[in-house]
Write a protein that holds these residues in place. Structure first.
Motif, PDB file in Angstrom:
ATOM      1  N   ALA A 225       0.818  -1.215   0.000  1.00  0.00           N
ATOM      2  CA  ALA A 225       0.000   0.000   0.000  1.00  0.00           C
ATOM      3  C   ALA A 225       0.852   1.264   0.000  1.00  0.00           C
ATOM      4  O   ALA A 225       0.332   2.362   0.233  1.00  0.00           O
ATOM      5  CB  ALA A 225      -0.927  -0.016   1.205  1.00  0.00           C
ATOM      6  N   SER A 226       2.146   1.146  -0.281  1.00  0.00           N
ATOM      7  CA  SER A 226       3.040   2.305  -0.265  1.00  0.00           C
ATOM      8  C   SER A 226       2.580   3.373  -1.248  1.00  0.00           C
ATOM      9  O   SER A 226       2.118   3.071  -2.348  1.00  0.00           O
ATOM     10  CB  SER A 226       4.469   1.879  -0.617  1.00  0.00           C
ATOM     11  OG  SER A 226       5.018   1.095   0.410  1.00  0.00           O
ATOM     12  N   ARG A 227       2.737   4.616  -0.821  1.00  0.00           N
ATOM     13  CA  ARG A 227       2.336   5.769  -1.620  1.00  0.00           C
ATOM     14  C   ARG A 227       3.531   6.658  -1.891  1.00  0.00           C
ATOM     15  O   ARG A 227       4.501   6.670  -1.140  1.00  0.00           O
ATOM     16  CB  ARG A 227       1.260   6.586  -0.877  1.00  0.00           C
ATOM     17  CG  ARG A 227      -0.012   5.815  -0.618  1.00  0.00           C
ATOM     18  CD  ARG A 227      -0.773   5.647  -1.916  1.00  0.00           C
ATOM     19  NE  ARG A 227      -2.039   4.954  -1.741  1.00  0.00           N
ATOM     20  CZ  ARG A 227      -2.321   3.780  -2.266  1.00  0.00           C
ATOM     21  NH1 ARG A 227      -1.412   3.129  -2.952  1.00  0.00           N
ATOM     22  NH2 ARG A 227      -3.500   3.232  -2.112  1.00  0.00           N
ATOM     23  N   THR A 228       3.444   7.444  -2.959  1.00  0.00           N
ATOM     24  CA  THR A 228       4.491   8.385  -3.322  1.00  0.00           C
ATOM     25  C   THR A 228       3.929   9.799  -3.213  1.00  0.00           C
ATOM     26  O   THR A 228       2.932  10.025  -2.537  1.00  0.00           O
ATOM     27  CB  THR A 228       4.996   8.115  -4.744  1.00  0.00           C
ATOM     28  OG1 THR A 228       3.912   8.310  -5.656  1.00  0.00           O
ATOM     29  CG2 THR A 228       5.516   6.702  -4.902  1.00  0.00           C
ATOM     30  N   ALA A 229       4.548  10.726  -3.914  1.00  0.00           N
ATOM     31  CA  ALA A 229       4.087  12.119  -3.898  1.00  0.00           C
ATOM     32  C   ALA A 229       2.635  12.188  -4.363  1.00  0.00           C
ATOM     33  O   ALA A 229       2.227  11.484  -5.284  1.00  0.00           O
ATOM     34  CB  ALA A 229       4.973  12.970  -4.794  1.00  0.00           C
ATOM     35  N   GLY A 230       1.876  13.020  -3.711  1.00  0.00           N
ATOM     36  CA  GLY A 230       0.470  13.184  -4.085  1.00  0.00           C
ATOM     37  C   GLY A 230      -0.400  12.008  -3.699  1.00  0.00           C
ATOM     38  O   GLY A 230      -1.536  11.911  -4.138  1.00  0.00           O
ATOM     39  N   GLY A 231       0.147  11.077  -2.912  1.00  0.00           N
ATOM     40  CA  GLY A 231      -0.641   9.930  -2.481  1.00  0.00           C
ATOM     41  C   GLY A 231      -0.838   8.873  -3.555  1.00  0.00           C
ATOM     42  O   GLY A 231      -1.668   7.979  -3.414  1.00  0.00           O
ATOM     43  N   LEU A 232      -0.068   8.956  -4.642  1.00  0.00           N
ATOM     44  CA  LEU A 232      -0.191   7.965  -5.719  1.00  0.00           C
ATOM     45  C   LEU A 232       0.447   6.657  -5.285  1.00  0.00           C
ATOM     46  O   LEU A 232       1.434   6.646  -4.551  1.00  0.00           O
ATOM     47  CB  LEU A 232       0.505   8.473  -6.984  1.00  0.00           C
ATOM     48  CG  LEU A 232      -0.074   9.736  -7.606  1.00  0.00           C
ATOM     49  CD1 LEU A 232       0.808  10.212  -8.732  1.00  0.00           C
ATOM     50  CD2 LEU A 232      -1.488   9.480  -8.099  1.00  0.00           C
ATOM     51  N   PRO A 233      -0.088   5.526  -5.750  1.00  0.00           N
ATOM     52  CA  PRO A 233       0.529   4.238  -5.410  1.00  0.00           C
ATOM     53  C   PRO A 233       1.953   4.156  -5.969  1.00  0.00           C
ATOM     54  O   PRO A 233       2.233   4.679  -7.043  1.00  0.00           O
ATOM     55  CB  PRO A 233      -0.377   3.203  -6.099  1.00  0.00           C
ATOM     56  CG  PRO A 233      -1.651   3.922  -6.386  1.00  0.00           C
ATOM     57  CD  PRO A 233      -1.298   5.371  -6.547  1.00  0.00           C
ATOM     58  N   ALA A 234       2.828   3.520  -5.212  1.00  0.00           N
ATOM     59  CA  ALA A 234       4.199   3.316  -5.691  1.00  0.00           C
ATOM     60  C   ALA A 234       4.166   2.449  -6.939  1.00  0.00           C
ATOM     61  O   ALA A 234       3.339   1.541  -7.062  1.00  0.00           O
ATOM     62  CB  ALA A 234       5.040   2.656  -4.604  1.00  0.00           C
ATOM     63  N   ALA A 235       5.047   2.737  -7.868  1.00  0.00           N
ATOM     64  CA  ALA A 235       5.103   1.969  -9.113  1.00  0.00           C
ATOM     65  C   ALA A 235       5.448   0.517  -8.815  1.00  0.00           C
ATOM     66  O   ALA A 235       6.270   0.239  -7.935  1.00  0.00           O
ATOM     67  CB  ALA A 235       6.137   2.567 -10.048  1.00  0.00           C
ATOM     68  N   PRO A 236       4.838  -0.431  -9.526  1.00  0.00           N
ATOM     69  CA  PRO A 236       5.195  -1.837  -9.325  1.00  0.00           C
ATOM     70  C   PRO A 236       6.693  -2.045  -9.554  1.00  0.00           C
ATOM     71  O   PRO A 236       7.255  -1.536 -10.510  1.00  0.00           O
ATOM     72  CB  PRO A 236       4.370  -2.578 -10.382  1.00  0.00           C
ATOM     73  CG  PRO A 236       3.218  -1.664 -10.668  1.00  0.00           C
ATOM     74  CD  PRO A 236       3.771  -0.266 -10.511  1.00  0.00           C
ATOM     75  N   GLY A 237       7.329  -2.748  -8.633  1.00  0.00           N
ATOM     76  CA  GLY A 237       8.752  -3.023  -8.751  1.00  0.00           C
ATOM     77  C   GLY A 237       9.648  -1.911  -8.239  1.00  0.00           C
ATOM     78  O   GLY A 237      10.863  -2.036  -8.287  1.00  0.00           O
ATOM     79  N   ALA A 238       9.056  -0.800  -7.733  1.00  0.00           N
ATOM     80  CA  ALA A 238       9.876   0.292  -7.210  1.00  0.00           C
ATOM     81  C   ALA A 238      10.632  -0.147  -5.962  1.00  0.00           C
ATOM     82  O   ALA A 238      11.713   0.345  -5.680  1.00  0.00           O
ATOM     83  CB  ALA A 238       9.013   1.510  -6.897  1.00  0.00           C
ATOM     84  N   LEU A 239      10.049  -1.055  -5.226  1.00  0.00           N
ATOM     85  CA  LEU A 239      10.691  -1.609  -4.034  1.00  0.00           C
ATOM     86  C   LEU A 239      10.933  -3.095  -4.258  1.00  0.00           C
ATOM     87  O   LEU A 239      10.131  -3.759  -4.924  1.00  0.00           O
ATOM     88  CB  LEU A 239       9.804  -1.424  -2.798  1.00  0.00           C
ATOM     89  CG  LEU A 239       9.407  -0.008  -2.426  1.00  0.00           C
ATOM     90  CD1 LEU A 239       8.422  -0.033  -1.267  1.00  0.00           C
ATOM     91  CD2 LEU A 239      10.633   0.826  -2.076  1.00  0.00           C
ATOM     92  N   ALA A 240      12.008  -3.604  -3.720  1.00  0.00           N
ATOM     93  CA  ALA A 240      12.243  -5.045  -3.657  1.00  0.00           C
ATOM     94  C   ALA A 240      12.270  -5.378  -2.169  1.00  0.00           C
ATOM     95  O   ALA A 240      12.804  -4.610  -1.378  1.00  0.00           O
ATOM     96  CB  ALA A 240      13.568  -5.410  -4.324  1.00  0.00           C
TER      97      ALA A 240
END
Length: 194
Positions: free
Chosen positions: A33-48
């Motif tokens: 459920a991680s979010r980025t700027a503006g509350g957008l969902p983190a891109a798939p694969g942004a985290l391992a």
């Protein structure tokens, strides 16, 4: 799981203490459920996500739930100490095509807030090499090191040099007292508390 199309922005270490494997799903769900700027969902694969667990059951949970999460998962025996966890995360980042990628360390068995990863990565992008949680009253009184929750590639390099005894101070090997965790400024690192 197949390697991601793009290298991850960071590797998240999830230590799972013995007897706490049941909390693993909630931690993974919170990372999903991680979010980025503006509350957008983190891109798939942004985290391992690297799971370090003492219980063998963690592998079966990760394998069963991996398709539900937008990140590559890896399970290794652990949890081990912070230096070993960071070393393993760095090795996996290199294998994923992201050498020197930041390493984020989740609290043992605790879900993270939706902007946890984003906030830590922002602190690293703003120039911090090492991010720690705020020290509690007893930690301040005792003066002990506060373990990191995020490390830049530079901090990982300094930690590796320190742990291997490669750093010298006036001709003597560094001691625990001179650890990068205790006094990041001495190691040439910029630290912030989140």
């Amino acid at each position: 799981m197949a390697p991601p199309a793009h290298p991850p922005a960071a590797v998240v270490v999830v230590p799972v203490p013995p007897g706490h494997v049941r909390s693993l799903k909630s931690v993974l769900s919170s990372l999903a459920a991680s979010r980025t700027a503006g509350g957008l969902p983190a891109a798939p694969g942004a985290l391992a996500v690297l799971i370090l667990a003492a219980d063998p059951e963690a592998l079966s949970i990760a394998e069963a739930t991996a398709p539900d999460y937008p990140f590559p998962l890896r399970v290794e025996a652990g949890p081990g100490d912070a230096v070993l966890a960071i070393r393993r995360a760095g090795a996996w980042a290199t294998a994923l095509g992201a050498p020197g990628a930041p390493v984020l360390i989740a609290d043992r068995g605790q879900p993270v807030s939706p902007r946890w990863a984003y906030d830590l990565l922002c602190a690293l992008r703003d120039g911090a090499d090492l991010v720690t949680r705020r020290a509690g009253v007893f930690e301040r009184l005792l003066g002990g090191p506060v373990p990191p929750v995020a490390l830049s590639g530079r901090a990982q390099w300094a930690m590796e040099r320190w742990s291997s005894g490669g750093l010298a101070r006036r001709g003597a090997a560094w001691t625990e007292r001179d650890s990068p965790w205790r006094r990041p400024a001495r190691a040439g690192l910029r630290a912030v508390a989140a």
